[in-house]
Design an enzyme around this catalytic site. Structure first.
Site, PDB file in Angstrom:
ATOM      1  CG  ASP A   1      -1.282  -7.665   5.575  1.00 15.79           C
ATOM      2  OD1 ASP A   1      -2.333  -7.188   6.024  1.00 15.79           O
ATOM      3  OD2 ASP A   1      -0.171  -7.347   6.024  1.00 15.79           O
TER       4      ASP A   1
ATOM      5  CG  HIS B   1       4.340  -8.357   8.008  1.00 14.02           C
ATOM      6  ND1 HIS B   1       3.800  -8.894   6.870  1.00 14.02           N
ATOM      7  CD2 HIS B   1       3.418  -7.497   8.494  1.00 14.02           C
ATOM      8  CE1 HIS B   1       2.598  -8.374   6.666  1.00 14.02           C
ATOM      9  NE2 HIS B   1       2.331  -7.534   7.638  1.00 14.02           N
TER      10      HIS B   1
ATOM     11  CG  ASP C   1       0.716  -5.320  10.873  1.00 12.66           C
ATOM     12  OD1 ASP C   1       0.974  -6.388  10.304  1.00 12.66           O
ATOM     13  OD2 ASP C   1      -0.160  -4.539  10.479  1.00 12.66           O
TER      14      ASP C   1
ATOM     15  CG  HIS D   1      -0.827  -0.186   2.477  1.00 11.72           C
ATOM     16  ND1 HIS D   1       0.107   0.522   3.159  1.00 11.72           N
ATOM     17  CD2 HIS D   1      -1.417  -1.000   3.391  1.00 11.72           C
ATOM     18  CE1 HIS D   1       0.090   0.150   4.419  1.00 11.72           C
ATOM     19  NE2 HIS D   1      -0.812  -0.763   4.588  1.00 11.72           N
TER      20      HIS D   1
ATOM     21  CG  HIS E   1      -1.197  -0.484  11.478  1.00  9.74           C
ATOM     22  ND1 HIS E   1      -1.398   0.062  10.227  1.00  9.74           N
ATOM     23  CD2 HIS E   1      -1.277  -1.826  11.283  1.00  9.74           C
ATOM     24  CE1 HIS E   1      -1.564  -0.888   9.333  1.00  9.74           C
ATOM     25  NE2 HIS E   1      -1.493  -2.039   9.958  1.00  9.74           N
TER      26      HIS E   1
ATOM     27  CE1 TYR F   1       5.199  -3.953   8.338  1.00  9.27           C
ATOM     28  CE2 TYR F   1       4.855  -3.069  10.530  1.00  9.27           C
ATOM     29  CZ  TYR F   1       4.386  -3.741   9.419  1.00  9.27           C
ATOM     30  OH  TYR F   1       3.077  -4.192   9.398  1.00  9.27           O
TER      31      TYR F   1
ATOM     32  CD  GLU G   1      -3.423  -3.487   6.462  1.00  7.73           C
ATOM     33  OE1 GLU G   1      -2.815  -3.325   7.534  1.00  7.73           O
ATOM     34  OE2 GLU G   1      -3.258  -2.753   5.457  1.00  7.73           O
TER      35      GLU G   1
ATOM     36  CG  HIS H   1      -3.904  -6.489  11.821  1.00  6.95           C
ATOM     37  ND1 HIS H   1      -4.840  -5.481  11.764  1.00  6.95           N
ATOM     38  CD2 HIS H   1      -2.869  -6.064  11.022  1.00  6.95           C
ATOM     39  CE1 HIS H   1      -4.394  -4.509  10.994  1.00  6.95           C
ATOM     40  NE2 HIS H   1      -3.203  -4.840  10.527  1.00  6.95           N
TER      41      HIS H   1
END
Ligand code: FEO
Length: 402
Positions: free
Chosen positions: A86, A228, A167, A28, A148, A195, A84, A82
């Site tokens: 991904d 990640h 994350d 993104h 986040h 990151y 999101e 999370h």
């Protein structure tokens, strides 16, 4: 079962079952030079638990890694730390495949997962601090709202001391070396900072509170397993990552400056070079980043630990260069703190860019030291002024960062 993709044990009865995205170069808007991993974890207890999933297109890799340890249909619980995509993109298909007894997420996670994935199954909302007995092992949920996303939470495997931190403490770094101690330390540190700068910098105040919260919860963290990049498993590496995050969150200024600029006919470039020379002459470490060769996310990484940011742009059609606006719009959203700032640029007849840059600095509460606007091509005397601006910023930085 023999599969092409295997699970990797990270502790007794705990496995990494994620996917590696070797080719990812854009997350993104953030340039991911080293690709990424989407980490998911399998816990074997009386209940079999999957923590997080992966990006949608890597569903089969996830299922194969799980299958190398246990039939995926035996998974009892799925936890989504999370929402999101991904980490949740594969969730609908995994739910169909596995048919778990229960799915858990934070209160906001339930809302966000349903809104994004249009799930019609029940998701159990867990409270901050709630514990879940999975038979022979215990999990504890720690809400980390806005770190986040509103739904973000950590899951802590109590006796093993493993913090599944989604994350947080992660990095976009595609590697089959599962642990940080198997990777090059400099690469890990660079990607961790990148990151943080690009994803977590705007939430630095919340991260300071997070440390107080983790201390209050009395966790004995022995391993940090983010969603990640590689896992921090040695006491030294766990302390290292926690202390780096504390440092990033403080955003203490360092005697380091970033000069970022674009140029039309080379005049703003000449100014950038003279300012950078003044900074170096004053004793400041300086990074010169021509935007034509530097992505906005790499600028953000350099800004994270800089004490000053100096931005230059020519004026085109009464505006700063679009490339400079791109970088500044991005930085504005990341809200860097505790930095000196200065704007510079050459112009032909209207010269609005320098004021526009300064306005952006002020809007994010950076301390504006000065600005220099030069018409057409700078003279030797004008370049001396640029050099002196660099020296002035350096002097102020040294006073702040003795
Ligand atoms: Fe890795 Fe916020 O997703």
């Amino acid at each position: 079962m023999e599969t092409s993709y295997r699970a990797v044990p990270i502790a007794k009865d705990v496995y990494w079952v994620g996917a590696i995205d070797w080719s990812l170069r854009n997350f993104h808007g953030y340039t991911t030079h080293r690709g990424s991993t989407y980490n998911a974890f399998l816990i074997l207890a009386d209940k079999i638990v999957l923590v997080d999933t992966v990006k949608k297109q890597y569903k089969d890799e996830l299922l194969q890694r799980i299958s190398s340890v246990v039939d995926p249909k035996k998974i009892d619980y799925i936890i989504s730390n999370h929402a999101e995509m991904d980490h949740s993109g594969a969730l609908p298909e995994i739910i169909r495949e596995v048919n778990p007894e229960k799915i858990f997420a934070s209160t906001m996670g339930v809302k966000n997962l349903k809104a994004q994935l249009h799930l019609d199954c029940e998701i159990v909302a867990v409270k901050d601090g709630e514990e879940l007995d999975i038979g022979g092992k215990k999990l504890k949920f720690i809400e980390t709202r806005m770190l986040h996303w509103p739904d973000s939470m950590f899951t802590y495997l109590v006796d093993e001391g493993i913090l599944f931190s989604q994350d947080a403490f992660g990095m976009h770094y595609a590697t089959r070396s599962i642990f940080v101690d198997e990777c090059l330390r400099g690469t890990v540190e660079h990607e961790l900072a990148t990151y943080y700068a690009n994803i977590l910098m705007p939430f630095s105040a919340l991260i300071k509170n997070l440390f107080a919260k983790l201390e209050k919860a009395g966790l004995n963290i022995k391993m940090v397993a983010p969603d990640h990049g590689p896992i921090f498993r040695t006491p030294e590496d766990v302390n290292w990552v926690l202390s780096l995050y504390k440092e990033y969150a403080e955003q203490k200024p360092h005697n380091r400056a970033v000069v970022v600029y674009d140029t039309m006919w080379g005049s703003t470039d000449k100014m950038a070079r003279a300012i950078a020379d003044g900074l170096a002459h004053g004793g400041t470490e300086v990074r010169v980043l021509p935007i034509s060769g530097t992505h906005r996310s790499d600028v953000a990484t350099e800004v994270l630990r800089a004490g000053a940011i100096v931005v230059g742009s020519p004026t085109i059609n009464n505006n700063m260069f679009p490339s400079v606006a791109d970088v500044l719009t991005y930085l504005k959203g990341l809200k860097p703190q505790n930095k000196l700032a200065a704007a510079f640029g050459s112009y032909g007849w209207s010269g609005e860019a320098v004021k526009q840059i300064t306005d952006i600095f002020e809007s994010i509460k950076l301390e504006v030291v000065d600005s220099i606007r030069i018409q057409w091509v700078p003279t030797k005397e004008q370049l001396k002024e640029c050099f002196e601006l660099g020296v002035k910023i350096s002097k102020m930085l040294k006073e702040r960062c003795p």
